[in-house]
Design a protein around this motif. Structure first.
Motif, PDB file in Angstrom:
ATOM      1  N   GLY A 265       0.677  -1.101  -0.021  1.00 57.73           N
ATOM      2  CA  GLY A 265       0.154   0.103  -0.019  1.00 57.73           C
ATOM      3  C   GLY A 265       0.820   1.278   0.007  1.00 57.73           C
ATOM      4  O   GLY A 265       0.302   2.399  -0.416  1.00 57.73           O
ATOM      5  N   TRP A 266       2.127   1.215   0.671  1.00 54.56           N
ATOM      6  CA  TRP A 266       3.033   2.203   0.422  1.00 54.56           C
ATOM      7  C   TRP A 266       3.659   2.206  -0.902  1.00 54.56           C
ATOM      8  O   TRP A 266       4.653   3.256  -0.862  1.00 54.56           O
ATOM      9  N   GLY A 267       3.562   1.545  -1.949  1.00 55.72           N
ATOM     10  CA  GLY A 267       4.162   1.478  -3.324  1.00 55.72           C
ATOM     11  C   GLY A 267       5.259   0.432  -3.313  1.00 55.72           C
ATOM     12  O   GLY A 267       5.840   0.453  -4.322  1.00 55.72           O
ATOM     13  N   TYR A 268       5.395  -0.424  -2.426  1.00 55.00           N
ATOM     14  CA  TYR A 268       6.630  -1.466  -2.264  1.00 55.00           C
ATOM     15  C   TYR A 268       6.000  -2.581  -3.253  1.00 55.00           C
ATOM     16  O   TYR A 268       4.771  -2.896  -3.146  1.00 55.00           O
ATOM     17  N   THR A 269       6.820  -3.041  -4.078  1.00 53.40           N
ATOM     18  CA  THR A 269       6.512  -4.366  -4.578  1.00 53.40           C
ATOM     19  C   THR A 269       7.660  -5.507  -4.449  1.00 53.40           C
ATOM     20  O   THR A 269       8.772  -5.026  -4.208  1.00 53.40           O
ATOM     21  N   VAL A 270       7.148  -6.785  -4.307  1.00 56.41           N
ATOM     22  CA  VAL A 270       8.277  -7.809  -4.239  1.00 56.41           C
ATOM     23  C   VAL A 270       9.322  -7.772  -5.347  1.00 56.41           C
ATOM     24  O   VAL A 270       8.782  -8.069  -6.610  1.00 56.41           O
ATOM     25  N   ILE A 271      10.319  -7.839  -4.938  1.00 56.11           N
ATOM     26  CA  ILE A 271      11.413  -7.953  -6.251  1.00 56.11           C
ATOM     27  C   ILE A 271      12.224  -9.226  -6.079  1.00 56.11           C
ATOM     28  O   ILE A 271      13.095  -9.750  -7.052  1.00 56.11           O
ATOM     29  N   GLY A 272      12.151 -10.169  -5.145  1.00 54.54           N
ATOM     30  CA  GLY A 272      12.890 -11.281  -5.074  1.00 54.54           C
ATOM     31  C   GLY A 272      12.744 -11.959  -3.605  1.00 54.54           C
ATOM     32  O   GLY A 272      11.796 -11.160  -2.579  1.00 54.54           O
ATOM     33  N   GLU A 273      13.567 -12.842  -3.069  1.00 54.22           N
ATOM     34  CA  GLU A 273      13.427 -13.526  -1.709  1.00 54.22           C
ATOM     35  C   GLU A 273      14.933 -13.452  -1.144  1.00 54.22           C
ATOM     36  O   GLU A 273      15.828 -13.683  -2.097  1.00 54.22           O
ATOM     37  N   VAL A 274      15.071 -13.575   0.118  1.00 52.15           N
ATOM     38  CA  VAL A 274      16.334 -13.608   0.862  1.00 52.15           C
ATOM     39  C   VAL A 274      16.088 -14.215   1.877  1.00 52.15           C
ATOM     40  O   VAL A 274      14.972 -13.904   2.640  1.00 52.15           O
ATOM     41  N   GLN A 275      17.555 -14.795   2.573  1.00 53.20           N
ATOM     42  CA  GLN A 275      17.298 -15.290   3.718  1.00 53.20           C
ATOM     43  C   GLN A 275      18.587 -14.832   4.373  1.00 53.20           C
ATOM     44  O   GLN A 275      19.970 -15.326   4.004  1.00 53.20           O
ATOM     45  N   PRO A 276      18.473 -13.689   5.066  1.00 51.41           N
ATOM     46  CA  PRO A 276      19.775 -13.161   5.665  1.00 51.41           C
ATOM     47  C   PRO A 276      20.713 -13.910   6.436  1.00 51.41           C
ATOM     48  O   PRO A 276      21.918 -13.643   6.589  1.00 51.41           O
ATOM     49  N   SER A 277      20.171 -14.784   7.083  1.00 51.94           N
ATOM     50  CA  SER A 277      21.239 -15.631   8.154  1.00 51.94           C
ATOM     51  C   SER A 277      20.301 -16.939   8.318  1.00 51.94           C
ATOM     52  O   SER A 277      19.212 -17.019   8.003  1.00 51.94           O
ATOM     53  N   PRO A 278      21.227 -18.019   8.445  1.00 50.80           N
ATOM     54  CA  PRO A 278      20.476 -19.405   8.783  1.00 50.80           C
ATOM     55  C   PRO A 278      19.572 -19.346   9.833  1.00 50.80           C
ATOM     56  O   PRO A 278      18.432 -20.214   9.550  1.00 50.80           O
ATOM     57  N   GLU A 279      19.392 -18.503  10.757  1.00 47.18           N
ATOM     58  CA  GLU A 279      18.425 -18.460  11.666  1.00 47.18           C
ATOM     59  C   GLU A 279      17.293 -17.752  11.182  1.00 47.18           C
ATOM     60  O   GLU A 279      16.103 -17.761  11.924  1.00 47.18           O
ATOM     61  N   SER A 280      17.131 -16.769  10.077  1.00 48.92           N
ATOM     62  CA  SER A 280      16.278 -16.105   9.704  1.00 48.92           C
ATOM     63  C   SER A 280      15.140 -16.741   8.909  1.00 48.92           C
ATOM     64  O   SER A 280      15.741 -17.688   8.270  1.00 48.92           O
ATOM     65  N   PRO A 281      14.004 -16.329   8.703  1.00 55.04           N
ATOM     66  CA  PRO A 281      13.202 -16.934   7.944  1.00 55.04           C
ATOM     67  C   PRO A 281      13.210 -16.399   6.600  1.00 55.04           C
ATOM     68  O   PRO A 281      14.323 -15.454   6.255  1.00 55.04           O
ATOM     69  N   VAL A 282      12.868 -17.064   5.302  1.00 53.98           N
ATOM     70  CA  VAL A 282      12.883 -16.369   3.949  1.00 53.98           C
ATOM     71  C   VAL A 282      12.063 -15.279   4.239  1.00 53.98           C
ATOM     72  O   VAL A 282      10.844 -15.202   4.310  1.00 53.98           O
ATOM     73  N   LEU A 283      12.731 -14.188   3.560  1.00 50.59           N
ATOM     74  CA  LEU A 283      11.959 -12.957   3.670  1.00 50.59           C
ATOM     75  C   LEU A 283      11.413 -12.289   2.150  1.00 50.59           C
ATOM     76  O   LEU A 283      12.444 -12.944   1.190  1.00 50.59           O
ATOM     77  N   ALA A 284      10.599 -11.592   1.967  1.00 42.79           N
ATOM     78  CA  ALA A 284      10.461 -10.846   0.913  1.00 42.79           C
ATOM     79  C   ALA A 284      11.162  -9.645   0.620  1.00 42.79           C
ATOM     80  O   ALA A 284      11.025  -8.935   1.641  1.00 42.79           O
ATOM     81  N   CYS A 285      12.061  -9.359  -0.495  1.00 41.23           N
ATOM     82  CA  CYS A 285      12.590  -8.050  -0.456  1.00 41.23           C
ATOM     83  C   CYS A 285      11.983  -7.367  -1.551  1.00 41.23           C
ATOM     84  O   CYS A 285      11.180  -7.660  -2.556  1.00 41.23           O
ATOM     85  N   MET A 286      11.575  -6.226  -0.998  1.00 38.84           N
ATOM     86  CA  MET A 286      10.659  -5.171  -1.585  1.00 38.84           C
ATOM     87  C   MET A 286      11.111  -3.881  -1.983  1.00 38.84           C
ATOM     88  O   MET A 286      12.284  -3.599  -1.487  1.00 38.84           O
ATOM     89  N   ALA A 287      11.066  -3.168  -3.106  1.00 38.86           N
ATOM     90  CA  ALA A 287      11.333  -2.189  -3.377  1.00 38.86           C
ATOM     91  C   ALA A 287      10.304  -0.975  -4.180  1.00 38.86           C
ATOM     92  O   ALA A 287       9.436  -1.487  -4.526  1.00 38.86           O
TER      93      ALA A 287
END
Length: 181
Positions: free
Chosen positions: A151-173
């Motif tokens: 709603g703020w204008g971001y769109t998903v551009i890919g996925e990332v897992q910043p660390s082994p302990e982190s869940p898979v995140l959506a990268c937005m821009a």
């Protein structure tokens, strides 16, 4: 409509570090038992991010009480932010430095009042980078957090897992200036 809060911008961590840690502890209270959300892990991450170029934070205050925060820094096209993506990053976002929104949070009693959008927009208001990016857990709030950013204008551009302990995140821009309002 934005809640009646005053905003303070910080460009040096010593002036805001403890306030950011206290806010984080309050905002993320239900997650602090998870390894990637521990307060000491956040403090280490905050110190590392604040040492990077272009670091800024904005804290919202209701009276004298801090009620929300956001911080970000500049990332270069070859930054590890992009290197950890599981899919190729569209070159549109890596052709120039971008601003990476690293953390945003609002205390429970101030959620739903426009504070998050207000501090986010204040942070971006003075940025010179053409694009802003952030990472979000798609499961956060049963998907509501990601929909908020959309709603703020971001769109998903890919996925990332910043660390082994982190869940898979959506990268937005999104563009810094011309996003939906």
């Amino acid at each position: 409509m934005t809640a009646p809060v005053k905003l303070q911008r910080y460009t040096a961590l010593p002036h805001s570090r403890q306030k950011l840690i206290d806010l984080y502890t309050d905002v993320r209270a239900e997650l602090l038992h998870l390894p990637n959300y521990r307060v000491d892990v956040f403090a280490e991450r905050l110190d590392r991010h604040a040492a990077e170029p272009g670091w800024q934070s904005v804290i919202a205050y209701a009276g004298d009480d801090p009620v929300g925060y956001v911080y970000a820094n500049t990332i270069e096209p070859d930054d590890r932010w992009w290197a950890r993506m599981t899919t190729p990053v569209p070159t549109l976002y890596t052709a120039a430095p971008a601003v990476a929104v690293k953390e945003i949070g609002v205390t429970t009693q101030w959620r739903g009042k426009g504070v998050a959008r207000h501090i986010h927009d204040e942070l971006l208001a003075t940025r010179s980078e053409p694009y802003a990016t952030l990472m979000v857990n798609p499961a956060a709030g049963e998907g509501r957090v990601q929909r908020l950013y959309e709603g703020w204008g971001y769109t998903v551009i890919g996925e990332v897992q910043p660390s082994p302990e982190s869940p898979v995140l959506a990268c937005m821009a999104r563009p810094v200036r011309d996003a939906a309002r």
